[in-house]
Write a protein that holds these residues in place. Sequence first.
Motif, mmCIF file in Angstrom:
data_model
loop_
_atom_site.group_PDB
_atom_site.id
_atom_site.type_symbol
_atom_site.label_atom_id
_atom_site.label_comp_id
_atom_site.label_asym_id
_atom_site.label_seq_id
_atom_site.Cartn_x
_atom_site.Cartn_y
_atom_site.Cartn_z
ATOM 1 N N ILE A 1 8.424 -40.537 8.007
ATOM 2 C CA ILE A 1 9.880 -40.646 8.210
ATOM 3 C C ILE A 1 10.418 -41.840 7.441
ATOM 4 O O ILE A 1 11.475 -41.761 6.803
ATOM 5 C CB ILE A 1 10.214 -40.719 9.709
ATOM 6 C CG1 ILE A 1 9.940 -39.373 10.375
ATOM 7 C CG2 ILE A 1 11.650 -41.152 9.939
ATOM 8 C CD1 ILE A 1 10.050 -39.379 11.885
ATOM 9 N N ILE B 1 5.864 -32.418 10.597
ATOM 10 C CA ILE B 1 6.577 -32.973 11.756
ATOM 11 C C ILE B 1 7.698 -33.905 11.297
ATOM 12 O O ILE B 1 8.804 -33.868 11.832
ATOM 13 C CB ILE B 1 5.593 -33.696 12.699
ATOM 14 C CG1 ILE B 1 4.643 -32.684 13.337
ATOM 15 C CG2 ILE B 1 6.346 -34.469 13.775
ATOM 16 C CD1 ILE B 1 3.512 -33.301 14.118
ATOM 17 N N ALA B 2 7.417 -34.731 10.292
ATOM 18 C CA ALA B 2 8.440 -35.659 9.799
ATOM 19 C C ALA B 2 9.620 -34.906 9.189
ATOM 20 O O ALA B 2 10.772 -35.282 9.415
ATOM 21 C CB ALA B 2 7.836 -36.605 8.763
ATOM 22 N N LYS B 3 9.346 -33.835 8.439
ATOM 23 C CA LYS B 3 10.442 -33.046 7.859
ATOM 24 C C LYS B 3 11.252 -32.349 8.940
ATOM 25 O O LYS B 3 12.453 -32.169 8.793
ATOM 26 C CB LYS B 3 9.892 -32.012 6.883
ATOM 27 C CG LYS B 3 9.539 -32.589 5.538
ATOM 28 C CD LYS B 3 9.125 -31.479 4.588
ATOM 29 C CE LYS B 3 8.919 -31.990 3.189
ATOM 30 N NZ LYS B 3 8.615 -30.900 2.252
ATOM 31 N N ALA B 4 10.601 -31.946 10.033
ATOM 32 C CA ALA B 4 11.319 -31.291 11.123
ATOM 33 C C ALA B 4 12.185 -32.283 11.891
ATOM 34 O O ALA B 4 13.264 -31.933 12.367
ATOM 35 C CB ALA B 4 10.330 -30.620 12.076
ATOM 36 N N ILE B 5 11.729 -33.524 12.011
ATOM 37 C CA ILE B 5 12.478 -34.536 12.762
ATOM 38 C C ILE B 5 13.623 -35.106 11.943
ATOM 39 O O ILE B 5 14.728 -35.298 12.458
ATOM 40 C CB ILE B 5 11.530 -35.672 13.219
ATOM 41 C CG1 ILE B 5 10.562 -35.156 14.262
ATOM 42 C CG2 ILE B 5 12.319 -36.861 13.755
ATOM 43 C CD1 ILE B 5 9.485 -36.156 14.643
ATOM 44 N N TYR B 6 13.386 -35.401 10.666
ATOM 45 C CA TYR B 6 14.382 -36.074 9.837
ATOM 46 C C TYR B 6 15.541 -35.124 9.545
ATOM 47 O O TYR B 6 15.324 -33.986 9.131
ATOM 48 C CB TYR B 6 13.751 -36.551 8.533
ATOM 49 C CG TYR B 6 14.553 -37.633 7.857
ATOM 50 C CD1 TYR B 6 14.430 -38.956 8.245
ATOM 51 C CD2 TYR B 6 15.448 -37.341 6.839
ATOM 52 C CE1 TYR B 6 15.161 -39.956 7.649
ATOM 53 C CE2 TYR B 6 16.189 -38.324 6.228
ATOM 54 C CZ TYR B 6 16.032 -39.631 6.636
ATOM 55 O OH TYR B 6 16.771 -40.625 6.047
ATOM 56 N N PRO B 7 16.784 -35.575 9.736
ATOM 57 C CA PRO B 7 17.927 -34.691 9.495
ATOM 58 C C PRO B 7 18.121 -34.410 8.010
ATOM 59 O O PRO B 7 17.789 -35.217 7.160
ATOM 60 C CB PRO B 7 19.110 -35.479 10.070
ATOM 61 C CG PRO B 7 18.679 -36.892 10.083
ATOM 62 C CD PRO B 7 17.190 -36.885 10.228
ATOM 63 N N PHE C 1 0.715 -39.798 15.092
ATOM 64 C CA PHE C 1 1.984 -40.436 15.458
ATOM 65 C C PHE C 1 2.367 -41.511 14.446
ATOM 66 O O PHE C 1 3.514 -41.559 13.974
ATOM 67 C CB PHE C 1 1.875 -41.030 16.871
ATOM 68 C CG PHE C 1 3.136 -41.660 17.364
ATOM 69 C CD1 PHE C 1 4.214 -40.882 17.735
ATOM 70 C CD2 PHE C 1 3.246 -43.035 17.447
ATOM 71 C CE1 PHE C 1 5.393 -41.465 18.192
ATOM 72 C CE2 PHE C 1 4.408 -43.626 17.896
ATOM 73 C CZ PHE C 1 5.484 -42.845 18.266
ATOM 74 N N VAL D 1 3.332 -39.868 11.140
ATOM 75 C CA VAL D 1 4.676 -39.270 11.195
ATOM 76 C C VAL D 1 5.740 -40.351 11.051
ATOM 77 O O VAL D 1 6.708 -40.183 10.304
ATOM 78 C CB VAL D 1 4.870 -38.469 12.512
ATOM 79 C CG1 VAL D 1 6.325 -38.096 12.718
ATOM 80 C CG2 VAL D 1 4.019 -37.222 12.493
ATOM 81 N N LEU D 2 5.566 -41.467 11.748
ATOM 82 C CA LEU D 2 6.528 -42.565 11.603
ATOM 83 C C LEU D 2 6.549 -43.094 10.165
ATOM 84 O O LEU D 2 7.623 -43.382 9.625
ATOM 85 C CB LEU D 2 6.196 -43.693 12.579
ATOM 86 C CG LEU D 2 6.418 -43.381 14.056
ATOM 87 C CD1 LEU D 2 6.004 -44.569 14.913
ATOM 88 C CD2 LEU D 2 7.856 -43.008 14.323
#
Length: 89
Positions: A75, A16-22, A68, A71-72
């Motif tokens: 990131i 999830i973190a890799k998908a969110i982080y640009p 959650f 994931v934070l």
Amino acid sequence: MNILAWVVLGLLAGAIAKAIYPGHQGGGLLGTMILGIVGAFIGGTVATLLETGTLAIGAASLSIPGVFVAVLGAILAIFIYNKLSRRAY
């Protein structure tokens, strides 16, 4: 938490973190899992600091709020890694 729960939490939070982080983050499956586990420790420690006001090493659990927080933390780990690994030109 047992090993299987750490693996599941690591894979879930890291993905999830890799998908969110640009941008592109390499590492494959093992790197994603390690990122998520490191994120669980970072997020758990920051959450403990914000809740109690004391710095104690903690880890997120395998629950919705735990994922959650992990994931934070993941990131934050990606951000710190990118800042430390950049070369000065």
